[in-house]
Enzyme design. Structure first.
Site, PDB file in Angstrom:
ATOM      1  N   CYS A 115       0.828  -1.208   0.000  1.00  0.00           N
ATOM      2  CA  CYS A 115       0.000   0.000   0.000  1.00  0.00           C
ATOM      3  C   CYS A 115       0.864   1.261   0.000  1.00  0.00           C
ATOM      4  O   CYS A 115       2.031   1.238   0.372  1.00  0.00           O
ATOM      5  CB  CYS A 115      -0.878   0.028   1.237  1.00  0.00           C
ATOM      6  SG  CYS A 115      -1.846  -1.450   1.440  1.00  0.00           S
ATOM      7  N   ARG A 123       4.691   0.454  -6.320  1.00  0.00           N
ATOM      8  CA  ARG A 123       4.589  -0.515  -5.226  1.00  0.00           C
ATOM      9  C   ARG A 123       3.472  -1.517  -5.456  1.00  0.00           C
ATOM     10  O   ARG A 123       3.397  -2.537  -4.760  1.00  0.00           O
ATOM     11  CB  ARG A 123       4.316   0.222  -3.897  1.00  0.00           C
ATOM     12  CG  ARG A 123       5.426   1.171  -3.504  1.00  0.00           C
ATOM     13  CD  ARG A 123       4.929   2.160  -2.467  1.00  0.00           C
ATOM     14  NE  ARG A 123       4.576   1.492  -1.234  1.00  0.00           N
ATOM     15  CZ  ARG A 123       5.415   1.276  -0.242  1.00  0.00           C
ATOM     16  NH1 ARG A 123       6.658   1.683  -0.341  1.00  0.00           N
ATOM     17  NH2 ARG A 123       5.025   0.673   0.847  1.00  0.00           N
ATOM     18  N   TRP A 145      -3.212  -2.412  -1.471  1.00  0.00           N
ATOM     19  CA  TRP A 145      -2.857  -3.746  -1.979  1.00  0.00           C
ATOM     20  C   TRP A 145      -3.543  -4.699  -1.006  1.00  0.00           C
ATOM     21  O   TRP A 145      -3.140  -4.807   0.149  1.00  0.00           O
ATOM     22  CB  TRP A 145      -1.334  -3.891  -1.952  1.00  0.00           C
ATOM     23  CG  TRP A 145      -0.803  -5.236  -2.342  1.00  0.00           C
ATOM     24  CD1 TRP A 145      -0.736  -6.354  -1.574  1.00  0.00           C
ATOM     25  CD2 TRP A 145      -0.215  -5.590  -3.592  1.00  0.00           C
ATOM     26  NE1 TRP A 145      -0.150  -7.376  -2.278  1.00  0.00           N
ATOM     27  CE2 TRP A 145       0.176  -6.941  -3.515  1.00  0.00           C
ATOM     28  CE3 TRP A 145       0.024  -4.893  -4.790  1.00  0.00           C
ATOM     29  CZ2 TRP A 145       0.800  -7.608  -4.572  1.00  0.00           C
ATOM     30  CZ3 TRP A 145       0.647  -5.566  -5.828  1.00  0.00           C
ATOM     31  CH2 TRP A 145       1.021  -6.908  -5.722  1.00  0.00           C
ATOM     32  N   ASN A 149      -1.283   1.770   6.376  1.00  0.00           N
ATOM     33  CA  ASN A 149      -0.478   0.693   5.778  1.00  0.00           C
ATOM     34  C   ASN A 149      -0.093  -0.261   6.886  1.00  0.00           C
ATOM     35  O   ASN A 149       0.136   0.165   8.014  1.00  0.00           O
ATOM     36  CB  ASN A 149       0.829   1.238   5.190  1.00  0.00           C
ATOM     37  CG  ASN A 149       0.616   1.906   3.857  1.00  0.00           C
ATOM     38  OD1 ASN A 149      -0.495   1.936   3.351  1.00  0.00           O
ATOM     39  ND2 ASN A 149       1.682   2.443   3.308  1.00  0.00           N
ATOM     40  N   GLY A 150       0.051  -1.551   6.544  1.00  0.00           N
ATOM     41  CA  GLY A 150       0.463  -2.538   7.533  1.00  0.00           C
ATOM     42  C   GLY A 150      -0.710  -3.431   7.891  1.00  0.00           C
ATOM     43  O   GLY A 150      -1.710  -3.487   7.160  1.00  0.00           O
ATOM     44  N   GLU A 206      17.162 -23.148  -7.419  1.00  0.00           N
ATOM     45  CA  GLU A 206      16.790 -21.735  -7.438  1.00  0.00           C
ATOM     46  C   GLU A 206      18.039 -20.847  -7.576  1.00  0.00           C
ATOM     47  O   GLU A 206      18.026 -19.862  -8.322  1.00  0.00           O
ATOM     48  CB  GLU A 206      15.991 -21.386  -6.165  1.00  0.00           C
ATOM     49  CG  GLU A 206      15.609 -19.932  -5.997  1.00  0.00           C
ATOM     50  CD  GLU A 206      14.764 -19.345  -7.130  1.00  0.00           C
ATOM     51  OE1 GLU A 206      14.293 -20.100  -7.992  1.00  0.00           O
ATOM     52  OE2 GLU A 206      14.631 -18.115  -7.178  1.00  0.00           O
ATOM     53  N   LYS A 255      18.605 -18.304 -10.674  1.00  0.00           N
ATOM     54  CA  LYS A 255      18.867 -16.869 -10.482  1.00  0.00           C
ATOM     55  C   LYS A 255      20.107 -16.470 -11.267  1.00  0.00           C
ATOM     56  O   LYS A 255      20.108 -15.484 -11.984  1.00  0.00           O
ATOM     57  CB  LYS A 255      19.123 -16.621  -8.998  1.00  0.00           C
ATOM     58  CG  LYS A 255      18.367 -15.717  -8.161  1.00  0.00           C
ATOM     59  CD  LYS A 255      16.963 -15.416  -8.242  1.00  0.00           C
ATOM     60  CE  LYS A 255      16.129 -15.807  -9.391  1.00  0.00           C
ATOM     61  NZ  LYS A 255      14.787 -16.216  -9.126  1.00  0.00           N
ATOM     62  N   GLU A 292      19.614 -16.588 -15.148  1.00  0.00           N
ATOM     63  CA  GLU A 292      18.693 -15.559 -15.655  1.00  0.00           C
ATOM     64  C   GLU A 292      19.366 -14.212 -15.865  1.00  0.00           C
ATOM     65  O   GLU A 292      19.085 -13.531 -16.846  1.00  0.00           O
ATOM     66  CB  GLU A 292      17.566 -15.304 -14.624  1.00  0.00           C
ATOM     67  CG  GLU A 292      16.431 -16.269 -14.651  1.00  0.00           C
ATOM     68  CD  GLU A 292      15.303 -15.813 -13.730  1.00  0.00           C
ATOM     69  OE1 GLU A 292      15.519 -15.776 -12.506  1.00  0.00           O
ATOM     70  OE2 GLU A 292      14.222 -15.484 -14.240  1.00  0.00           O
ATOM     71  N   HIS A 324      26.610 -39.830 -10.638  1.00  0.00           N
ATOM     72  CA  HIS A 324      25.851 -40.563 -11.653  1.00  0.00           C
ATOM     73  C   HIS A 324      25.950 -39.910 -13.024  1.00  0.00           C
ATOM     74  O   HIS A 324      25.137 -40.210 -13.902  1.00  0.00           O
ATOM     75  CB  HIS A 324      24.385 -40.685 -11.210  1.00  0.00           C
ATOM     76  CG  HIS A 324      24.245 -41.452  -9.930  1.00  0.00           C
ATOM     77  ND1 HIS A 324      24.491 -42.807  -9.831  1.00  0.00           N
ATOM     78  CD2 HIS A 324      23.937 -41.042  -8.674  1.00  0.00           C
ATOM     79  CE1 HIS A 324      24.320 -43.198  -8.581  1.00  0.00           C
ATOM     80  NE2 HIS A 324      23.991 -42.144  -7.853  1.00  0.00           N
ATOM     81  N   LYS A 376       8.477 -10.479 -16.953  1.00  0.00           N
ATOM     82  CA  LYS A 376       8.115 -10.675 -15.546  1.00  0.00           C
ATOM     83  C   LYS A 376       6.925 -11.612 -15.408  1.00  0.00           C
ATOM     84  O   LYS A 376       6.860 -12.422 -14.497  1.00  0.00           O
ATOM     85  CB  LYS A 376       7.803  -9.310 -14.906  1.00  0.00           C
ATOM     86  CG  LYS A 376       7.501  -9.371 -13.415  1.00  0.00           C
ATOM     87  CD  LYS A 376       8.711  -9.816 -12.621  1.00  0.00           C
ATOM     88  CE  LYS A 376       8.397 -10.057 -11.160  1.00  0.00           C
ATOM     89  NZ  LYS A 376       9.399 -10.956 -10.525  1.00  0.00           N
TER      90      LYS A 376
HETATM   91  C1  AGP Z   1      11.940 -16.179 -11.637  1.00  0.00           C
HETATM   92  O1  AGP Z   1      13.103 -15.496 -11.370  1.00  0.00           O
HETATM   93  C2  AGP Z   1      11.456 -16.146 -12.966  1.00  0.00           C
HETATM   94  N1  AGP Z   1      11.626 -14.975 -13.653  1.00  0.00           N
HETATM   95  C3  AGP Z   1      10.417 -17.145 -13.422  1.00  0.00           C
HETATM   96  O2  AGP Z   1      10.995 -18.399 -13.323  1.00  0.00           O
HETATM   97  C4  AGP Z   1       9.054 -17.146 -12.682  1.00  0.00           C
HETATM   98  O3  AGP Z   1       9.230 -17.629 -11.388  1.00  0.00           O
HETATM   99  C5  AGP Z   1       8.054 -18.015 -13.460  1.00  0.00           C
HETATM  100  O4  AGP Z   1       7.857 -17.457 -14.741  1.00  0.00           O
HETATM  101  C6  AGP Z   1       6.742 -18.173 -12.756  1.00  0.00           C
HETATM  102  O5  AGP Z   1       6.129 -16.942 -12.540  1.00  0.00           O
HETATM  103  P1  AGP Z   1       4.954 -16.770 -11.508  1.00  0.00           P
HETATM  104  O6  AGP Z   1       5.496 -17.078 -10.173  1.00  0.00           O
HETATM  105  O7  AGP Z   1       4.530 -15.354 -11.678  1.00  0.00           O
HETATM  106  O8  AGP Z   1       3.876 -17.743 -11.900  1.00  0.00           O
END
Ligand code: AGP
Length: 604
Positions: free
Chosen positions: A2, A27, A75, A99-100, A480, A484, A487, A503, A599
């Site tokens: 928010c 935000r 939000w 907010n909060g 993960e 990261k 990407e 393996h 995104k």
């Molecule tokens: C994460 O860094 C990504 N850019 C990507 O893997 C993302 O997590 C994936 O596209 C899923 O998105 P969502 O969580 O919005 O469904």
């Protein structure tokens, strides 16, 4: 999350407020509203959706001349994103924005309702304005009534309040949520939940501390109090441009979001991790009846969080759990059983593959639950139940705080199910809750760590690839960490279960293969250590992340929060995020908008 703005002065109050809210749009929000007090009359407007809807509603309203106003972008956390739930919330003669989260709002609401107060919204915020008015009626002094109100509030809040019984002042308070008050040579007074809303308007600002409260008026200026006594004003000049203000002084949104994790996890657990039990007001008592399998479905980072938490669901809640990539699940003609709880995880709530998998499960008659960061998104609207992750808007394409809050929600969910199924004792649950409450400290970025990762990153800019390795729930964390890095650095990185090296993948080991080894003390330390030794014997370059010093590594990052597997998990998560960030920065890449990525992936 928010946004809050406030203004006292002679400019067009509506425009000043909406301009301020526009600066806080980054935000994220799902509704907005303003209230303007002039000549003892308050006018209020609210609209669901974007600010242009609010502007449309306020078209004919042009409050020139002296007055004051408060505004808010919401939000949704308690109650749907509707006009009624949008702020400002009103009582009989006062308006409030907040907010909060007021953690004890249910208790306060019951108390006020028993005294005949009628509530309009589903929000926690509305209790503030009614409590204030009740106190005012009893005490007869608005400032004392405001103080008495604050004394009753538990949780996190930043609050602005205007009241017809004291039409020259705006009352403010900060406790756990940001709030800034500023002024300029013209005597105008501004409020904002971020300095982005004040840039270009206020020339001096006070960044309020937790526990600060007070009131402002043109005649009296800013009156600040702390613990019942007046406090000196620590004014700072307001400089900077709007984009850097949105980034909060960080170089990139991703960096800011890594640093924010400690605060957003506080929001995620607030009102849910109580002293001795986990509570989700979004779930009803029959939520888990008849369920004998959890099927998790998600993509990318959200998949990794689901995979990590599948270990918790089986271990703590003793429930069989399967995890599937959504794009695979959709076309595998899965056998679906109505005794399955189908869980989708998504930051955006708009990922096409995840949404389609959810629709399939629903039409097969499964109970569905969304773990999501965006209320009112397609996935939230489709699912039977939703647990919001409360991470606030995530701007960096590389997801960080969304992952952290997803894991936190599912950790709490596994304990919630364990409570229901009695697979853990109350003492064991209480111990887990204590561990949950230590996580905000475990993810706090300290400057020394960040400096170390900056220095280390220069050694990891070449080579023929990275292995991130770990065991148990540190294997999904390795996935993960590798995701990261690839990407935003465009370097080849893979996550593997540490025990899987022998393996096949170990064939790649040489000095130009960089291995990031997640070596927690609390989970199979000796076994991971043997796996890393095997790689080291083949001359692989090892970066060990561990609370234990490891002789055979090339680089070592010491961790400190090793009292619980999840604190080790979260601390190591931050380290892998910083590594990816700093490698990307050194390579000169666009950290927030990496090539080829979006995104929100709304196509197959
Ligand atoms: C994460 O860094 C990504 N850019 C990507 O893997 C993302 O997590 C994936 O596209 C899923 O998105 P969502 O969580 O919005 O469904």
């Amino acid at each position: 999350m928010c946004g809050i703005v406030g203004y006292i002065g002679e400019e067009n109050i509506k425009e000043v407020l909406v301009d301020g809210l526009r600066e806080l749009e980054y935000r994220g929000y799902d509704s907005a509203g303003i209230a303007v007090l002039q000549e003892n009359d308050i006018q209020s407007f609210k609209a669901v959706g974007k600010l242009k809807n609010l502007e449309e509603k306020t078209k004919g309203f042009n409050p020139h001349a002296f007055g004051m106003g408060i505004g808010h972008t919401r939000w949704a956390t308690h109650g749907k994103p509707t006009e009624i739930n949008a702020h400002p919330h009103l009582g009989e003669f006062s308006y409030v924005v907040h907010n909060g989260i007021i953690e004890n709002y249910q208790e306060l609401k019951k108390e006020l309702q028993a005294e005949g107060v009628h509530f309009l919204s589903q929000t926690d915020t509305e209790v503030i304005v009614h409590l204030f008015e009740k106190n005012y009626k009893a005490i007869g002094d608005p400032f004392k009534a405001f103080e008495a109100t604050l004394e009753r509030l538990e949780g996190a809040f930043a609050v602005l309040l205007m009241t017809k019984v004291d039409p020259d002042r705006i009352y403010f308070a900060k406790h756990g949520s940001p709030m800034i008050v500023g002024n300029n040579a013209k005597g105008e007074i501004f409020f904002g939940s971020s300095d982005a809303a004040l840039i270009g308007k206020a020339t001096e600002v006070i960044y309020l501390d937790d526990g600060d409260y007070g009131y402002t008026s043109v005649e009296e200026g800013i009156k600040l109090f702390h613990e019942g006594t007046p406090k000196a004003l620590n004014k700072k000049p307001l400089i900077g441009d709007k984009i850097s203000a949105q980034k909060g002084g960080f170089r990139f949104f991703m960096e800011k979001e890594i640093y924010e994790q400690s605060d957003v996890i506080v929001d995620t657990i607030m009102g849910r991790a109580l002293d001795n039990e986990i509570q989700f007001e979004e779930l009803d008592a029959h939520f888990f009846d008849g369920i004998d399998l959890i099927q998790i479905c998600a993509c990318g980072t959200s998949y990794n969080s689901g995979l990590a938490c599948s270990y918790l669901f089986e271990r703590q809640a003793k429930i069989r759990t399967q995890v599937e990539i959504a794009s695979e699940f959709r076309y595998k003609e899965p056998l679906l059983d109505p005794k399955t709880l189908f869980v989708v995880i998504s930051q955006s709530g708009e990922t096409a593959d995840t949404l389609e998998a959810l629709k399939m499960a629903k039409s097969a008659g499964l109970k569905t639950l969304a773990i999501c960061n965006v209320d009112n998104s397609s996935i939230v609207r489709e699912a039977d139940y939703t647990l919001l992750t409360r991470a606030g808007i995530e701007k960096g394409v590389a997801s960080t705080k969304a992952f952290a809050t997803q894991v936190m929600v599912m950790w709490m969910l596994s304990l919630y199910i364990a409570q229901h199924k009695k697979t853990m004792t109350p003492e064991e649950i209480a111990t887990e809750i204590k561990a949950i409450r230590r996580i905000p400290a475990a993810v706090k970025v300290n400057t020394r760590l960040h400096e170390k990762m900056k220095r280390l990153s220069k050694r990891y800019l070449h080579g023929h690839g990275f292995f991130f390795i770990g065991r148990d729930l540190f294997y999904p964390l390795a996935l993960e960490g590798a995701l990261k890095l690839k990407e935003i650095s465009y370097l080849h990185a893979e996550g593997y279960p540490a025990g899987e090296m022998k393996h096949g993948p170990i064939a790649l080991a040489d000095a130009e293969l960089f291995t990031v080894a997640l070596m927690p003390r609390t989970v199979h330390y000796d076994k991971v250590k043997s796996n890393v030794e095997e790689l080291s014997a083949r001359d692989a370059t090892i970066l060990a992340i561990s609370p234990e010093r490891f002789e055979l590594c090339d680089d070592y990052v010491h961790t400190y929060h090793s009292d619980h597997p999840m604190s080790e998990f979260f601390e190591m998560m931050v380290i892998t995020q910083l590594l990816a960030l700093e490698v990307s920065v050194r390579l000169g890449n666009d950290v927030d908008m990496p090539r080829n990525l979006a995104k929100s992936v709304t196509v197959e």
